[in-house]
Design an enzyme around this catalytic site. Structure first.
Site, PDB file in Angstrom:
ATOM      1  N   ARG A 116       0.820  -1.236   0.000  1.00  0.00           N
ATOM      2  CA  ARG A 116       0.000   0.000   0.000  1.00  0.00           C
ATOM      3  C   ARG A 116       0.845   1.275   0.000  1.00  0.00           C
ATOM      4  NH1 ARG A 116      -2.734  -3.379   3.480  1.00  0.00           N
ATOM      5  NH2 ARG A 116      -4.608  -4.237   2.530  1.00  0.00           N
ATOM      6  N   GLU A 180       9.442  19.547 -24.921  1.00  0.00           N
ATOM      7  CA  GLU A 180       8.630  19.738 -23.707  1.00  0.00           C
ATOM      8  C   GLU A 180       9.079  21.003 -22.972  1.00  0.00           C
ATOM      9  OE1 GLU A 180       5.957  18.028 -22.911  1.00  0.00           O
ATOM     10  OE2 GLU A 180       6.147  15.978 -23.667  1.00  0.00           O
ATOM     11  N   GLU A 239      -4.921  17.103 -10.528  1.00  0.00           N
ATOM     12  CA  GLU A 239      -5.515  17.488 -11.809  1.00  0.00           C
ATOM     13  C   GLU A 239      -7.036  17.500 -11.727  1.00  0.00           C
ATOM     14  OE1 GLU A 239      -3.369  16.050 -15.207  1.00  0.00           O
ATOM     15  OE2 GLU A 239      -4.946  16.681 -16.565  1.00  0.00           O
ATOM     16  N   ARG A 243     -11.415  22.051 -13.070  1.00  0.00           N
ATOM     17  CA  ARG A 243     -10.673  23.298 -13.266  1.00  0.00           C
ATOM     18  C   ARG A 243     -10.357  23.553 -14.732  1.00  0.00           C
ATOM     19  NH1 ARG A 243      -5.831  24.523  -9.139  1.00  0.00           N
ATOM     20  NH2 ARG A 243      -5.433  26.037 -10.798  1.00  0.00           N
ATOM     21  N   ASN A 253      -0.855  20.063 -21.064  1.00  0.00           N
ATOM     22  CA  ASN A 253      -1.156  19.287 -22.273  1.00  0.00           C
ATOM     23  C   ASN A 253      -1.104  20.138 -23.539  1.00  0.00           C
ATOM     24  OD1 ASN A 253      -1.531  16.722 -21.180  1.00  0.00           O
ATOM     25  ND2 ASN A 253      -3.537  17.340 -20.412  1.00  0.00           N
ATOM     26  N   HIS A 256      -0.346  18.608 -26.895  1.00  0.00           N
ATOM     27  CA  HIS A 256      -0.509  17.158 -26.775  1.00  0.00           C
ATOM     28  C   HIS A 256      -1.723  16.608 -27.514  1.00  0.00           C
ATOM     29  CE1 HIS A 256       2.706  17.532 -23.943  1.00  0.00           C
ATOM     30  NE2 HIS A 256       2.696  16.239 -23.662  1.00  0.00           N
ATOM     31  N   HIS A 260      -0.470  13.519 -29.442  1.00  0.00           N
ATOM     32  CA  HIS A 260      -0.927  12.137 -29.235  1.00  0.00           C
ATOM     33  C   HIS A 260      -1.495  11.550 -30.521  1.00  0.00           C
ATOM     34  CE1 HIS A 260      -1.420  12.951 -24.667  1.00  0.00           C
ATOM     35  NE2 HIS A 260      -0.261  12.377 -24.919  1.00  0.00           N
TER      36      HIS A 260
END
Ligand SMILES: NC(=O)c1ccc[n+]([C@@H]2O[C@H](COP(=O)([O-])OP(=O)(O)OC[C@H]3O[C@@H](n4cnc5c(N)ncnc54)[C@H](O)[C@@H]3O)[C@@H](O)[C@H]2O)c1
Ligand SMILES: [Zn+2]
Length: 372
Positions: A116, A180, A239, A243, A253, A256, A260
């Site tokens: 855990r 990036e 995240e 929002r 992103n 992205h 992607h």
């Protein structure tokens, strides 16, 4: 050094050699550490890191996963967890991720679910992992349904960036990392953008690795980048889906949505992830300009800074309709609409619902950037 709420990111040169002292500060009670890496990275840095950990009185074992995105999967996770059990790691023991984003994401996820959750440290060795994936506590593996489908938010106890690791990094990996960096600079601030722009004006990528003189300005560039990413993720740790403001984690992103889609239409064979994002940045800027969200010369600025990185993989043979189809399937979409990160100006990204972008604008922008 960059301080976050729960941990610190140490940025320096040659620090692999003393990483044991750093690890001991982060993990005062730990007896045993499992280093997770891959054969290539461990070949470069494994011995140095292991020796230093042993000198700081850690028992130290290592476990190597396969090299590449396709090994960020359930099988590697299972083997990693089995190794952790086999050597009897307890809840006060720890894992160190030594490698790029693939190793970091998988090792972090394994650490987050074993017993855990046990402590983990990151020693990122790619430029992308230094400025992006090792900051912010996202861990994940891929499934046959997509990338990063299974994962957790799990913060490390510390991150150690040794700039010297860049020296062995292949050129395309450096370019991918810089894409990036440019993404973060564009959405970050004029100051961050100017710093990156100036760096790439003065230093050619091909000379970056060979000249010690270039590694010092790189260290301060990397520090600024980490500071920016840390400020965004700390202000939106999980995240929050509700929002949509210009400092929510979603803005990371930028580039992205198209990035992607480009990776998918080329079966993940043609682009490094960062390279696809680089092309995606230009498309997002182009759309922003066409919609008059952005009225300045940002598109030219972004184009110029990206072109300093050299040539990108070919895009002129791609089918625009297929790219659009892939954009629609992006998992980052919420419900039926695609969330685009567009740009008002440098430092001011804006989140726009895909339904507000006319199909003809999307098609024209993609055609212009991809087909030339
Ligand atoms: N967790 C996050 O927030 C986050 C953010 C961005 C990306 N990611 C993930 O990161 C991954 C991409 O990371 P990456 O670009 O580092 O890829 P990677 O981990 O596959 O590394 C790229 C290549 O460089 C090699 N390598 C690593 N360090 C080296 C060194 N110093 N010298 C020579 N070769 C070296 C690796 O073996 C690999 O072949 C993706 O899986 C992506 O989903 C995660
Ligand atoms: Zn990315």
């Amino acid at each position: 050094m960059v301080k976050l709420k729960d941990y610190e990111i140490l940025i320096s040169k040659g620090s692999h050699q003393n990483c044991g002292v750093w690890a001991r500060k982060c993990l005062p009670k730990t007896k045993q550490i499992l280093i997770i890496s891959n054969k290539k990275v461990f070949g470069f840095f494994g011995k140095t890191v292991q020796k230093s950990l042993i000198e700081s009185n850690f028992l130290c074992e290592f476990h190597l996963i396969g090299d590449g995105e396709r090994f960020k999967n359930f099988k590697s996770l299972q083997l990693t967890l089995e190794k952790m059990s086999e050597i009897g790691l307890t809840r006060t023991d720890a894992v160190i991720a030594l490698g790029g984003g693939v190793v970091g994401d998988l090792a972090g996820f394994a650490a987050s679910i074993y017993l855990r959750g046990i402590p983990f440290l990151q020693i990122p060795t790619t430029l992308l992992a230094m400025v992006d994936s090792s900051v912010g506590g996202k861990t994940a593996i891929n499934t046959k349904f997509g990338k990063n489908i299974v994962g957790s938010f799990y913060q490390p106890k510390g991150v150690l960036v040794d700039i010297d690791a860049i020296k062995t990094l292949p050129r395309r990996e450096i370019v991918a990392g810089f894409c990036e960096i440019i993404k973060q600079s564009v959405i970050g601030s004029q100051e961050l953008f100017d710093e990156t722009d100036l760096f790439l004006k003065n230093v050619s990528i091909s000379k970056l690795k060979t000249s010690e003189n270039n590694l010092h300005p790189l260290e301060s560039l990397i520090t600024s980048q980490i500071q920016f990413k840390a400020s965004v993720v700390e202000n939106d740790e999980f995240e929050d889906v509700s929002r949509n403001d210009f400092r929510s984690r979603k803005i990371l992103n930028f580039g992205h949505t198209v990035g992607h889609a480009l990776e998918k239409v080329t079966n993940y064979q043609r682009f490094k992830h960062g390279e696809a994002v680089g092309v995606g940045l230009i498309v997002a800027a182009e759309i922003s300009k066409k919609l008059e969200i952005c009225v300045g010369n940002e598109l030219t600025l972004i184009n110029d800074v990206l072109h300093r990185l050299g040539n990108f993989p070919k895009t002129s043979d791609l089918n625009i309709d297929k790219v659009i189809q892939m954009i629609t399937y992006d998992k980052k979409n919420d419900g039926s609409s695609v969330k685009w990160i567009l740009l008002e100006k440098i430092g001011s990204p804006i989140i726009v619902d895909g339904r507000e972008i006319p199909q003809v604008v999307l098609k024209k922008s993609l055609s212009k950037v991809l087909l030339g």
